[in-house]
Design an enzyme around this catalytic site. Structure first.
Site, mmCIF file in Angstrom:
data_model
loop_
_atom_site.group_PDB
_atom_site.id
_atom_site.type_symbol
_atom_site.label_atom_id
_atom_site.label_comp_id
_atom_site.label_asym_id
_atom_site.label_seq_id
_atom_site.Cartn_x
_atom_site.Cartn_y
_atom_site.Cartn_z
ATOM 1 N N ASN A 246 1.475 -13.175 -67.955
ATOM 2 C CA ASN A 246 0.978 -11.833 -68.878
ATOM 3 C C ASN A 246 -0.209 -12.483 -69.780
ATOM 4 O OD1 ASN A 246 2.524 -13.236 -70.830
ATOM 5 N ND2 ASN A 246 3.755 -11.263 -71.170
ATOM 6 N N ARG B 106 -1.140 -8.352 -81.956
ATOM 7 C CA ARG B 106 0.031 -7.698 -80.841
ATOM 8 C C ARG B 106 -0.436 -6.469 -80.272
ATOM 9 N NH1 ARG B 106 4.246 -10.784 -79.713
ATOM 10 N NH2 ARG B 106 5.531 -8.783 -79.066
ATOM 11 N N LYS C 7 -2.663 -18.167 -71.632
ATOM 12 C CA LYS C 7 -1.777 -18.831 -70.830
ATOM 13 C C LYS C 7 -2.624 -19.270 -69.415
ATOM 14 C CE LYS C 7 2.263 -16.364 -72.653
ATOM 15 N NZ LYS C 7 3.261 -15.283 -72.320
ATOM 16 N N TYR D 134 9.088 -22.384 -76.605
ATOM 17 C CA TYR D 134 9.953 -21.488 -76.146
ATOM 18 C C TYR D 134 11.552 -21.238 -76.132
ATOM 19 C CZ TYR D 134 6.114 -18.399 -74.437
ATOM 20 O OH TYR D 134 4.917 -17.723 -74.387
ATOM 21 N N PHE E 152 15.023 -16.257 -67.519
ATOM 22 C CA PHE E 152 13.649 -16.465 -67.042
ATOM 23 C C PHE E 152 13.096 -17.727 -67.812
ATOM 24 C CE2 PHE E 152 13.264 -12.963 -70.316
ATOM 25 C CZ PHE E 152 12.542 -13.859 -71.267
ATOM 26 N N GLU F 172 4.475 -21.717 -85.542
ATOM 27 C CA GLU F 172 3.764 -22.026 -84.283
ATOM 28 C C GLU F 172 2.666 -22.853 -84.548
ATOM 29 O OE1 GLU F 172 5.842 -18.223 -81.900
ATOM 30 O OE2 GLU F 172 3.929 -18.219 -82.562
ATOM 31 N N THR G 225 4.482 -6.585 -73.331
ATOM 32 C CA THR G 225 4.688 -7.957 -72.796
ATOM 33 C C THR G 225 4.652 -7.652 -71.215
ATOM 34 O OG1 THR G 225 6.442 -7.972 -74.216
ATOM 35 C CG2 THR G 225 6.653 -9.601 -72.039
ATOM 36 N N HIS H 206 -0.211 -15.339 -75.467
ATOM 37 C CA HIS H 206 0.980 -15.065 -76.513
ATOM 38 C C HIS H 206 0.409 -14.845 -77.701
ATOM 39 C CE1 HIS H 206 4.480 -16.489 -78.790
ATOM 40 N NE2 HIS H 206 3.549 -16.982 -79.572
#
Ligand code: GDP
Length: 140
Positions: A114, A87, A11, A51, A59, A128, A93, A117
């Site tokens: 964070n 993950r 990110k 998203y 948010f 995705e 998260t 993704h």
């Protein structure tokens, strides 16, 4: 466990701090192979489509602004049980809740910024990957 592919994003907060290599080292150390990768910059609209599942969350607008604020690195990771393994390497998260040694524990700035993704299931991984990569770009 079967060999799987999962979709990953490094990110804006991480690309801006020059952490692409450090994050990729974590993936590779965990046995995840980077089989496709490119650096792109999303528009807010493209981030919104990606998203869309979070559209109703408070948010959402902030998240879309953040994802369009600077370049990202989109990737396909391959390996045994890749979705769950990724993950695990990412961590929770919220970095305050992430386990020691995870990417988010070491690098994330906040629950929003964070650093990474990762797909949360087989169907989302397929969707995705297809949103960002053509079959020709997946070289294995
Ligand atoms: P993930 O699968 O661990 O990335 O978490 P989610 O699917 O629940 O959320 C998607 C992304 O939305 C997260 O990675 C964060 O960047 C962002 N996000 C989630 N919760 C919050 C929040 O409470 N505040 C803000 N600003 N962003 C959030």
């Amino acid at each position: 466990m079967a060999i799987q592919r999962t979709f990953s994003i490094i990110k804006p907060d991480a690309t801006q701090r020059n952490l692409t290599g450090a994050i990729n080292a974590k993936f590779e150390a965990a046995g995840l192979r980077i089989v496709a990768q490119k650096r792109i910059k999303l528009t807010k609209e493209q981030a919104g489509v990606f998203y869309a599942v979070h559209k109703e969350r408070p948010f959402y607008d902030e998240l879309c602004d953040f994802m369009a604020s600077a370049p990202i690195v989109v990737q396909v990771l391959e390996g045994e049980d890749a979705i769950a393994k990724n993950r695990e390497v990412m961590g929770a998260t919220n970095p305050a809740e992430a386990a020691e040694g995870t990417i988010r524990k070491e690098f994330a700035l906040s629950i929003g910024e964070n650093s990474v993704h990762g797909s949360d299931g087989e169907d989302t991984a397929k969707e995705e990957i297809a949103y960002f990569f053509s079959g020709l770009e997946l070289v294995g």
